[in-house]
Design a protein around this motif. Structure first.
Motif, short mmCIF file in Angstrom:
data_model
loop_
_atom_site.label_atom_id
_atom_site.label_comp_id
_atom_site.label_asym_id
_atom_site.label_seq_id
_atom_site.Cartn_x
_atom_site.Cartn_y
_atom_site.Cartn_z
N LEU A 1 46.89 39.63 25.24
CA LEU A 1 46.47 40.08 26.57
C LEU A 1 45.17 39.42 26.99
N SER A 2 44.26 39.20 26.03
CA SER A 2 42.98 38.58 26.36
C SER A 2 43.19 37.17 26.90
N LYS A 3 44.07 36.41 26.26
CA LYS A 3 44.34 35.04 26.71
C LYS A 3 44.91 35.06 28.13
N TYR A 4 45.90 35.92 28.34
CA TYR A 4 46.54 35.99 29.66
C TYR A 4 45.60 36.56 30.71
N LEU A 5 44.75 37.52 30.32
CA LEU A 5 43.85 38.13 31.28
C LEU A 5 42.91 37.10 31.89
N VAL A 6 42.32 36.25 31.04
CA VAL A 6 41.41 35.22 31.53
C VAL A 6 42.15 34.26 32.46
N GLU A 7 43.36 33.86 32.08
CA GLU A 7 44.15 32.96 32.93
C GLU A 7 44.44 33.60 34.28
N ASP A 8 44.81 34.87 34.27
CA ASP A 8 45.16 35.57 35.51
C ASP A 8 43.94 35.78 36.40
N LEU A 9 42.80 36.11 35.79
CA LEU A 9 41.57 36.31 36.57
C LEU A 9 41.14 35.00 37.22
N GLU A 10 41.23 33.91 36.49
CA GLU A 10 40.86 32.60 37.06
C GLU A 10 41.77 32.25 38.22
N ARG A 11 43.04 32.57 38.08
CA ARG A 11 44.02 32.27 39.13
C ARG A 11 43.71 33.06 40.39
N ILE A 12 43.45 34.36 40.23
CA ILE A 12 43.17 35.22 41.39
C ILE A 12 41.81 34.88 42.00
N SER A 13 40.84 34.51 41.18
CA SER A 13 39.50 34.19 41.69
C SER A 13 39.53 33.00 42.64
N LEU B 1 45.97 41.87 34.98
CA LEU B 1 45.10 42.69 35.81
C LEU B 1 45.93 43.60 36.71
N LEU B 2 46.99 43.07 37.31
CA LEU B 2 47.82 43.88 38.20
C LEU B 2 48.54 44.97 37.42
N SER B 3 48.91 44.69 36.19
CA SER B 3 49.57 45.71 35.36
C SER B 3 48.64 46.89 35.12
N TYR B 4 47.37 46.60 34.89
CA TYR B 4 46.39 47.67 34.71
C TYR B 4 46.24 48.49 35.99
N ILE B 5 46.19 47.80 37.14
CA ILE B 5 46.04 48.51 38.42
C ILE B 5 47.26 49.39 38.69
N TYR B 6 48.45 48.86 38.42
CA TYR B 6 49.66 49.66 38.61
C TYR B 6 49.65 50.90 37.72
N GLN B 7 49.22 50.70 36.48
CA GLN B 7 49.17 51.82 35.54
C GLN B 7 48.24 52.92 36.05
N ILE B 8 47.08 52.50 36.56
CA ILE B 8 46.11 53.46 37.09
C ILE B 8 46.68 54.20 38.29
#
Length: 352
Positions: free
Chosen positions: A333-345, A298-305
């Motif tokens: 990326l899908s696997k990691y995205l869910v893990e990262d979102l759960e962590r941040i949530s 998620l942070l990688s996407y935000i940095y890119q934007i």
């Protein structure tokens, strides 16, 4: 390894931290891949995996040696490694100092060991440093490393319009990915078949004395570990369809907003919670900037934007135009995205 299993079951330290501590305790140089494979090895709890042979299905049998750990302890560690355990990590005093919030989250850029931190007493005040305990002698002012980390968090600030568009793009990409779970299952099953064929070939070579028993056992262990991981992924493919992704994404994006401000005003416990939540791997401070083995998706996407917006700020295009080039979500990326979102949530204490 018994000590390592007990430490993992507590849920206080990460696997890499425990590996570093074990290496220091026992004077070893065990690599990450070997250490993680050891934590997955059922032989420690008295079970031996037997591959499928002719009409006999693959199964576990009790070992003749005395188990080093209990099955309950082994399963608890597996759940923690798979991210299925919801442990309340205690505040580890040895790692908690207001001036050293990143202690335990940094690795040495010189030798790869875990970095610690301490204070040096000057004439009028204390000076804090992050440093490595190995002979490499790496040492850096804590003030600089802490300030650079704060800059890192400040780079995550988003306008509300960007936040809405990011949510839309990630949701669409994720839904496209999980709409075809059968493709994932087929791919995983093909990989499992390939590993079983490799095992069968190795067994035949052993019988024909083309390879010795040591080579066969090495191939067998490698294939077994990979098969177990793939079989675990089969279950996760099904579970992806049960994820309330929009809700998970909303909570995560809400927690990212004003993250730098929350970090600056928070106590040491909150600061360390933020660090562990947004960075899945250890950080390395090298040549005045941070880098990590695997950044948060998620942070990688935000940095890119944000980087695209800064690069195109003088253009008259719509403020949303830079997002059109966002990388589509892949299987990994899908696997990691869910893990990262759960962590941040979980930063907000939300139990999703």
């Amino acid at each position: 390894m018994k000590w390592a299993f007990n430490e993992m079951a507590k849920g206080v330290y990460s696997a890499s931290q425990i590996m570093d501590m074990m290496n220091m305790r026992e004077g070893k140089t065990v690599k990450v891949s070997a250490f993680l494979a050891g934590l997955r090895n059922t032989a420690y709890c008295g079970k031996i995996y037997v591959e499928q042979y002719n009409d006999e299905e693959a199964h576990f049998v009790p070992s003749i040696h005395e188990p080093l750990i209990s099955e309950e302890l082994f399963e608890k560690v597996q759940n923690i490694m798979d991210g299925n355990a919801n442990l309340a990590r205690p505040n580890v005093k040895i790692l908690s100092d207001d001036n050293l919030p990143l202690r335990g989250f940094l690795v040495c850029p010189e030798c790869g060991h875990l970095i610690t931190g301490s204070a040096s007493t000057g004439y009028s005040k204390k000076y804090y440093y992050y440093h490595c305990q190995s002979p490499c002698g790496y040492r850096y002012k804590a003030e600089i490393i802490n300030n650079k980390f704060l800059e890192l968090l400040q780079a995550l600030e988003m306008r509300e319009s960007i936040k809405k568009y990011l949510r839309k793009v990630l949701k669409q990409n994720f839904e496209k990915f999980i709409d075809n779970p059968q493709h994932q299952r087929k791919k995983i099953l093909m990989e499992i078949d390939g590993l079983n064929n490799r095992l069968k070939s190795a067994r035949n070579k052993l019988l024909e004395e083309i390879i010795d028993n040591e080579d066969y056992l090495e191939i067998k262990t490698d294939c077994k570990d990979k098969i177990e991981k793939l079989e675990s992924n089969l279950t996760k493919v099904k579970d992806k369809n049960k994820i309330d992704f929009p809700k998970l994404l909303d909570h995560a994006l809400s927690n990212v907003v004003d993250l730098a401000k929350v970090f600056s005003s928070g106590d040491i416990t909150l600061k360390r919670q933020i660090i562990s939540s947004i960075f899945p791997e250890k950080l390395e401070f090298f040549e005045n900037h941070y880098r990590t083995m695997r950044p948060n998706v998620l942070l990688s996407y935000i940095y890119q934007i944000n980087n695209d917006l800064r690069a195109k700020k003088n253009r008259k295009n719509s403020e949303l135009s830079p997002l059109s080039g966002l990388v589509p979500i892949t299987e990994e990326l899908s696997k990691y995205l869910v893990e990262d979102l759960e962590r941040i949530s979980k930063l907000s204490g939300t139990n999703l």
